[in-house]
Design an enzyme around this catalytic site. Structure first.
Site, PDB file in Angstrom:
ATOM      1  N   LYS A  57      56.133  88.293   1.191  1.00 47.54           N
ATOM      2  CA  LYS A  57      56.030  89.393   0.403  1.00 47.54           C
ATOM      3  C   LYS A  57      56.109  90.683   1.018  1.00 47.54           C
ATOM      4  CE  LYS A  57      53.267  86.812  -2.888  1.00 47.54           C
ATOM      5  NZ  LYS A  57      51.836  86.908  -3.609  1.00 47.54           N
TER       6      LYS A  57
ATOM      7  N   TYR B  86      57.279  86.272 -12.596  1.00 50.65           N
ATOM      8  CA  TYR B  86      55.937  86.181 -12.832  1.00 50.65           C
ATOM      9  C   TYR B  86      55.683  86.090 -14.383  1.00 50.65           C
ATOM     10  CZ  TYR B  86      54.655  86.634  -7.774  1.00 50.65           C
ATOM     11  OH  TYR B  86      54.682  86.492  -6.613  1.00 50.65           O
TER      12      TYR B  86
ATOM     13  N   PHE C 245      45.821  90.738 -13.741  1.00 50.17           N
ATOM     14  CA  PHE C 245      46.551  91.072 -12.427  1.00 50.17           C
ATOM     15  C   PHE C 245      48.145  91.194 -12.642  1.00 50.17           C
ATOM     16  CE2 PHE C 245      45.885  86.403 -12.098  1.00 50.17           C
ATOM     17  CZ  PHE C 245      47.067  86.089 -12.156  1.00 50.17           C
TER      18      PHE C 245
ATOM     19  N   ARG D 106      52.142  74.535  -0.218  1.00 48.16           N
ATOM     20  CA  ARG D 106      51.077  74.962  -0.486  1.00 48.16           C
ATOM     21  C   ARG D 106      49.852  74.964   0.450  1.00 48.16           C
ATOM     22  NH1 ARG D 106      51.249  77.987  -5.378  1.00 48.16           N
ATOM     23  NH2 ARG D 106      49.406  77.483  -5.892  1.00 48.16           N
TER      24      ARG D 106
ATOM     25  N   THR E  83      45.000  81.601  -2.322  1.00 45.40           N
ATOM     26  CA  THR E  83      45.572  82.914  -2.776  1.00 45.40           C
ATOM     27  C   THR E  83      44.749  83.862  -2.078  1.00 45.40           C
ATOM     28  OG1 THR E  83      46.119  81.696  -5.105  1.00 45.40           O
ATOM     29  CG2 THR E  83      45.876  84.145  -5.067  1.00 45.40           C
TER      30      THR E  83
ATOM     31  N   ARG F 119      48.242  82.604   5.065  1.00 46.21           N
ATOM     32  CA  ARG F 119      47.388  83.609   4.469  1.00 46.21           C
ATOM     33  C   ARG F 119      46.118  84.067   5.100  1.00 46.21           C
ATOM     34  NH1 ARG F 119      48.570  81.585  -1.647  1.00 46.21           N
ATOM     35  NH2 ARG F 119      50.048  83.026  -2.198  1.00 46.21           N
TER      36      ARG F 119
ATOM     37  N   ASN G  97      48.903  89.205  -0.289  1.00 48.92           N
ATOM     38  CA  ASN G  97      48.734  87.912   0.295  1.00 48.92           C
ATOM     39  C   ASN G  97      49.795  87.219   0.967  1.00 48.92           C
ATOM     40  OD1 ASN G  97      50.076  87.001  -1.979  1.00 48.92           O
ATOM     41  ND2 ASN G  97      48.431  85.456  -2.427  1.00 48.92           N
TER      42      ASN G  97
ATOM     43  N   HIS H 140      54.363  84.002  -1.147  1.00 48.76           N
ATOM     44  CA  HIS H 140      54.409  83.346  -2.422  1.00 48.76           C
ATOM     45  C   HIS H 140      55.003  81.605  -2.136  1.00 48.76           C
ATOM     46  CE1 HIS H 140      55.196  82.002  -6.619  1.00 48.76           C
ATOM     47  NE2 HIS H 140      56.379  81.568  -6.179  1.00 48.76           N
TER      48      HIS H 140
ATOM     49  N   GLU I 182      62.867  78.656  -9.477  1.00 50.11           N
ATOM     50  CA  GLU I 182      62.547  79.933  -8.661  1.00 50.11           C
ATOM     51  C   GLU I 182      63.935  80.070  -7.490  1.00 50.11           C
ATOM     52  OE1 GLU I 182      58.694  80.109  -7.198  1.00 50.11           O
ATOM     53  OE2 GLU I 182      57.725  80.046  -8.885  1.00 50.11           O
TER      54      GLU I 182
END
Ligand code: CMP
Length: 144
Positions: A8, A48, A56, A84, A90, A101, A111, A114, A125
């Site tokens: 990100k 998103y 958010f 993951r 998150t 993270r 964070n 993604h 995606e």
């Protein structure tokens, strides 16, 4: 099997891209496609879309359009579930030690990374960022 990650804008801006890529490679992921992307508001809103009703959503879209991110198609066995685990929760305050993270994220919003949360979303995606690539092509031996 493939999954989709985005390093990100917070992590790219802070110069952590290389360390995060090394972390992913050390976790057994092969980088099959990569693209530095500055998302437009319309693109971030579409990406998103599932979160549109969440409080958010607007700040998330603003953050994701604030600078370039690095979109990655990654290959590994059990790629979606494994990534993951590797990226952690998150909220970095809740992420396990040694996860991306926990190591690199600033906050729940900023964070660092993604990751797609299901094989179906991974396919959607990947097509979002790499529309010119077929999953089959990405899966071919020696594909880069
Ligand atoms: P990501 O994996 O990109 O998917 C949705 C993003 O929304 C998530 O990471 C967070 O960066 C962001 N987000 C911001 N606030 C929240 C929240 N309260 N709960 C879940 N996600 C949040």
């Amino acid at each position: 099997m493939f999954t989709l990650a985005i390093i990100k804008p917070d992590a790219v801006g802070a110069g952590k891209t290389g360390q995060i890529l090394a972390h992913l490679e050390q976790a057994g992921f092969k980088i099959r496609a990569a693209r530095l992307v500055r998302l437009s508001t319309v693109q971030a809103e579409a990406f998103y879309e599932v979160h549109r009703a969440r409080p958010f959503y607007r700040p998330l879209v603003r953050f994701m359009t604030s600078g370039p991110g690095l979109a990655l198609a990654l290959e590994r066995d059990n790629a979606v579930a494994h990534l993951r685990v590797v990226i952690g929760a998150t909220d970095p305050a809740e992420a396990q030690p040694g996860t991306v993270r926990q190591l690199y994220a600033e906050s729940k919003e900023r964070n660092a990374i993604h990751a797609a949360d299901s094989p179906e979303n991974a396919a959607r995606e990947i097509a979002f960022f790499f529309p010119e690539r077929e999953l089959r092509e990405l899966a071919a031996p020696g594909a880069s």
